[in-house]
Scaffold this motif. Structure first.
Motif, PDB file in Angstrom:
ATOM      1  N   HIS A  49       0.828  -1.207   0.000  1.00  0.00           N
ATOM      2  CA  HIS A  49       0.000   0.000   0.000  1.00  0.00           C
ATOM      3  C   HIS A  49       0.868   1.265   0.000  1.00  0.00           C
ATOM      4  CE1 HIS A  49      -3.512  -2.507   0.766  1.00  0.00           C
ATOM      5  NE2 HIS A  49      -2.824  -3.101   1.725  1.00  0.00           N
ATOM      6  N   PRO A  50       1.659   1.486  -1.048  1.00  0.00           N
ATOM      7  CA  PRO A  50       2.546   2.658  -1.075  1.00  0.00           C
ATOM      8  C   PRO A  50       1.802   3.981  -1.089  1.00  0.00           C
ATOM      9  CG  PRO A  50       2.510   1.570  -3.217  1.00  0.00           C
ATOM     10  CD  PRO A  50       1.808   0.652  -2.261  1.00  0.00           C
ATOM     11  N   ASP A  51       0.584   4.006  -1.605  1.00  0.00           N
ATOM     12  CA  ASP A  51      -0.151   5.270  -1.671  1.00  0.00           C
ATOM     13  C   ASP A  51      -0.422   5.854  -0.292  1.00  0.00           C
ATOM     14  OD1 ASP A  51      -0.171   5.091  -4.404  1.00  0.00           O
ATOM     15  OD2 ASP A  51      -2.252   4.427  -4.578  1.00  0.00           O
ATOM     16  N   SER A  52      -0.551   5.000   0.712  1.00  0.00           N
ATOM     17  CA  SER A  52      -0.812   5.508   2.061  1.00  0.00           C
ATOM     18  C   SER A  52       0.410   6.209   2.643  1.00  0.00           C
ATOM     19  CB  SER A  52      -1.231   4.353   2.986  1.00  0.00           C
ATOM     20  OG  SER A  52      -0.149   3.467   3.222  1.00  0.00           O
ATOM     21  N   ILE A  53       1.580   5.894   2.103  1.00  0.00           N
ATOM     22  CA  ILE A  53       2.837   6.466   2.584  1.00  0.00           C
ATOM     23  C   ILE A  53       3.155   7.781   1.876  1.00  0.00           C
ATOM     24  CG2 ILE A  53       5.339   6.028   2.705  1.00  0.00           C
ATOM     25  CD1 ILE A  53       4.659   3.020   2.801  1.00  0.00           C
ATOM     26  N   ALA A  54       2.637   7.962   0.678  1.00  0.00           N
ATOM     27  CA  ALA A  54       3.014   9.086  -0.186  1.00  0.00           C
ATOM     28  C   ALA A  54       2.580  10.437   0.365  1.00  0.00           C
ATOM     29  CB  ALA A  54       2.406   8.875  -1.570  1.00  0.00           C
ATOM     30  N   ASP A  55       3.328  11.465  -0.052  1.00  0.00           N
ATOM     31  CA  ASP A  55       2.952  12.880   0.118  1.00  0.00           C
ATOM     32  C   ASP A  55       2.980  13.370   1.559  1.00  0.00           C
ATOM     33  OD1 ASP A  55       2.562  15.118  -1.438  1.00  0.00           O
ATOM     34  OD2 ASP A  55       0.375  15.044  -1.312  1.00  0.00           O
ATOM     35  N   HIS A  56       3.717  12.699   2.429  1.00  0.00           N
ATOM     36  CA  HIS A  56       3.906  13.192   3.794  1.00  0.00           C
ATOM     37  C   HIS A  56       5.254  13.914   3.851  1.00  0.00           C
ATOM     38  CE1 HIS A  56       0.416  11.151   5.464  1.00  0.00           C
ATOM     39  NE2 HIS A  56       0.785  10.062   4.812  1.00  0.00           N
ATOM     40  N   GLY A  57       5.212  15.198   4.209  1.00  0.00           N
ATOM     41  CA  GLY A  57       6.428  15.998   4.251  1.00  0.00           C
ATOM     42  C   GLY A  57       7.023  16.097   5.644  1.00  0.00           C
ATOM     43  N   ALA A 130       7.375  14.161 -10.580  1.00  0.00           N
ATOM     44  CA  ALA A 130       6.086  13.694 -10.056  1.00  0.00           C
ATOM     45  C   ALA A 130       6.243  12.925  -8.748  1.00  0.00           C
ATOM     46  CB  ALA A 130       5.376  12.829 -11.091  1.00  0.00           C
ATOM     47  N   ASN A 131       7.471  12.500  -8.452  1.00  0.00           N
ATOM     48  CA  ASN A 131       7.704  11.771  -7.208  1.00  0.00           C
ATOM     49  C   ASN A 131       7.540  12.641  -5.966  1.00  0.00           C
ATOM     50  OD1 ASN A 131       8.185   9.295  -8.440  1.00  0.00           O
ATOM     51  ND2 ASN A 131      10.391   9.645  -8.611  1.00  0.00           N
ATOM     52  N   LEU A 132       7.402  13.950  -6.163  1.00  0.00           N
ATOM     53  CA  LEU A 132       7.104  14.845  -5.038  1.00  0.00           C
ATOM     54  C   LEU A 132       5.875  14.362  -4.281  1.00  0.00           C
ATOM     55  CD1 LEU A 132       7.325  17.521  -3.421  1.00  0.00           C
ATOM     56  CD2 LEU A 132       6.040  18.614  -5.267  1.00  0.00           C
ATOM     57  N   HIS A 133       4.906  13.839  -4.992  1.00  0.00           N
ATOM     58  CA  HIS A 133       3.645  13.426  -4.376  1.00  0.00           C
ATOM     59  C   HIS A 133       3.462  11.906  -4.363  1.00  0.00           C
ATOM     60  CE1 HIS A 133       2.507  17.604  -4.239  1.00  0.00           C
ATOM     61  NE2 HIS A 133       2.711  17.715  -5.540  1.00  0.00           N
ATOM     62  N   ARG A 134       4.546  11.171  -4.609  1.00  0.00           N
ATOM     63  CA  ARG A 134       4.468   9.714  -4.667  1.00  0.00           C
ATOM     64  C   ARG A 134       5.351   9.076  -3.609  1.00  0.00           C
ATOM     65  NH1 ARG A 134       5.545   8.987 -11.176  1.00  0.00           N
ATOM     66  NH2 ARG A 134       3.494   9.680 -11.938  1.00  0.00           N
ATOM     67  N   LYS A 170       8.466  13.524  -0.947  1.00  0.00           N
ATOM     68  CA  LYS A 170       8.329  14.925  -0.534  1.00  0.00           C
ATOM     69  C   LYS A 170       9.430  15.423   0.399  1.00  0.00           C
ATOM     70  CE  LYS A 170       4.721  18.180   0.919  1.00  0.00           C
ATOM     71  NZ  LYS A 170       3.292  18.306   1.314  1.00  0.00           N
ATOM     72  N   PRO A 171       9.826  14.681   1.443  1.00  0.00           N
ATOM     73  CA  PRO A 171      10.890  15.193   2.312  1.00  0.00           C
ATOM     74  C   PRO A 171      12.195  15.481   1.586  1.00  0.00           C
ATOM     75  CG  PRO A 171       9.764  13.381   3.380  1.00  0.00           C
ATOM     76  CD  PRO A 171       9.278  13.409   1.956  1.00  0.00           C
ATOM     77  N   PRO A 185      10.716  23.593   5.666  1.00  0.00           N
ATOM     78  CA  PRO A 185      10.454  22.561   6.670  1.00  0.00           C
ATOM     79  C   PRO A 185      11.730  21.923   7.220  1.00  0.00           C
ATOM     80  CG  PRO A 185       9.037  22.271   4.758  1.00  0.00           C
ATOM     81  CD  PRO A 185      10.064  23.298   4.378  1.00  0.00           C
ATOM     82  N   ALA A 186      12.833  22.069   6.477  1.00  0.00           N
ATOM     83  CA  ALA A 186      14.101  21.495   6.926  1.00  0.00           C
ATOM     84  C   ALA A 186      14.857  22.415   7.887  1.00  0.00           C
ATOM     85  CB  ALA A 186      14.987  21.168   5.721  1.00  0.00           C
ATOM     86  N   SER A 187      14.222  23.519   8.294  1.00  0.00           N
ATOM     87  CA  SER A 187      14.842  24.418   9.271  1.00  0.00           C
ATOM     88  C   SER A 187      14.809  23.795  10.659  1.00  0.00           C
ATOM     89  CB  SER A 187      14.105  25.762   9.295  1.00  0.00           C
ATOM     90  OG  SER A 187      14.205  26.421   8.062  1.00  0.00           O
ATOM     91  N   VAL A 188      15.868  24.014  11.418  1.00  0.00           N
ATOM     92  CA  VAL A 188      15.976  23.526  12.790  1.00  0.00           C
ATOM     93  C   VAL A 188      16.381  24.696  13.684  1.00  0.00           C
ATOM     94  CG1 VAL A 188      17.295  22.011  14.341  1.00  0.00           C
ATOM     95  CG2 VAL A 188      16.559  21.175  12.103  1.00  0.00           C
TER      96      VAL A 188
END
Length: 262
Positions: A49-57, A130-134, A170-171, A185-188
């Protein structure tokens, strides 16, 4: 003892921390190893189920772990690998943890070195915008280059079969654009003087997060008086948390925690 929260990175399932959890339990530490948002409970389900993993930043994952931490009785110790290391740094900088260990932690904003091996390791994601959202999977050969280059081909293949899962692209896109984005988002919070101690661990043969990145990351903390230590394993690659030498890395973390009174 404070709870240890183990945070995995891209392409590995949280169950890959199981040996660490048992090892830390023997040292008296309770622990949890939560999944990233959307990731199923098993390797087989994650692959199916890769779609459930996709697009989380990065921000999604950070908020997810902070939500888990807020339900603990006290501030935990974070141990993260790769992007999990970056997430650990972010959460520590925001004041939600007592301490953190970032193992081959992904590049944060402000870190400039970008070795060719790191670009090659992430090519499976960046070759298609397109892998930004995959969610993207690694072949055994790609895993061998990015994770298993410092171990035998047979061990690398076995680890790929046992632990590798699809990962959100996405990350990686967010981290790649970090130094061109005002609010990345990569700021610390590297200047936080009130945070707990941080240990950065580098693998000298790591292709995905070369040690020059880890050393440059430590320099980003130079304006904070809070503890930021660095330990280098010269002969280790990105698989150092799951390969045959994981115990040496784990024991190094345990010794550091003891030294810091944790």
């Amino acid at each position: 003892m404070p709870t240890i929260v183990f945070i995995h990175g891209l392409w590995l399932h949280s169950t890959s921390w199981a040996p660490w959890q048992e090892h830390f339990a023997q040292a008296g530490y309770p622990s949890i190893a939560p999944e990233w948002p959307g990731t199923p409970d098993t390797v087989a389900e994650a692959r199916a189920h890769p779609d459930s993993i996709a697009d989380h930043g990065i921000d999604d994952v950070t908020a997810h772990y902070i939500g888990i931490i807020e339900n603990l009785d006290e501030a935990p110790i974070l141990i993260g690998h790769s992007f999990g290391g970056m997430i650990a740094e972010k959460i520590l900088g925001l004041g939600h943890a007592a301490a953190a260990i970032g193992i081959d932690a992904a590049q944060i904003k402000g870190v400039l070195p970008l070795p060719l091996s790191a670009l090659h390791s992430t090519l499976p994601v960046f070759k298609n915008p397109a892998n930004l959202h995959r969610a993207v999977s690694l072949t055994a050969e790609e895993f061998r280059y990015g994770f298993g280059n410092a171990i035998s081909e047979a061990e690398s293949h076995a680890l790929w079969q046992q632990w590798a899962i699809p990962a959100p692209g996405k990350p990686l896109f967010e981290a790649a654009a970090a130094n061109f984005s005002l609010h990345s988002p990569a700021s610390v919070e590297v200047r936080n003087s009130e945070r707990g101690p941080l240990l950065l661990i580098a693998g000298g043969k790591d292709h995905t997060v070369p040690e020059v990145i880890t050393k440059a990351t430590q320099k980003q903390y130079r304006h904070s008086p809070a503890v930021t230590d660095l330990i280098d394993f010269p002969d280790r690659g990105h698989s150092l948390t799951i390969d045959h030498g994981w115990r040496e890395v784990a024991d190094t973390g345990l010794a550091w925690l003891k030294d810091k009174g944790l």
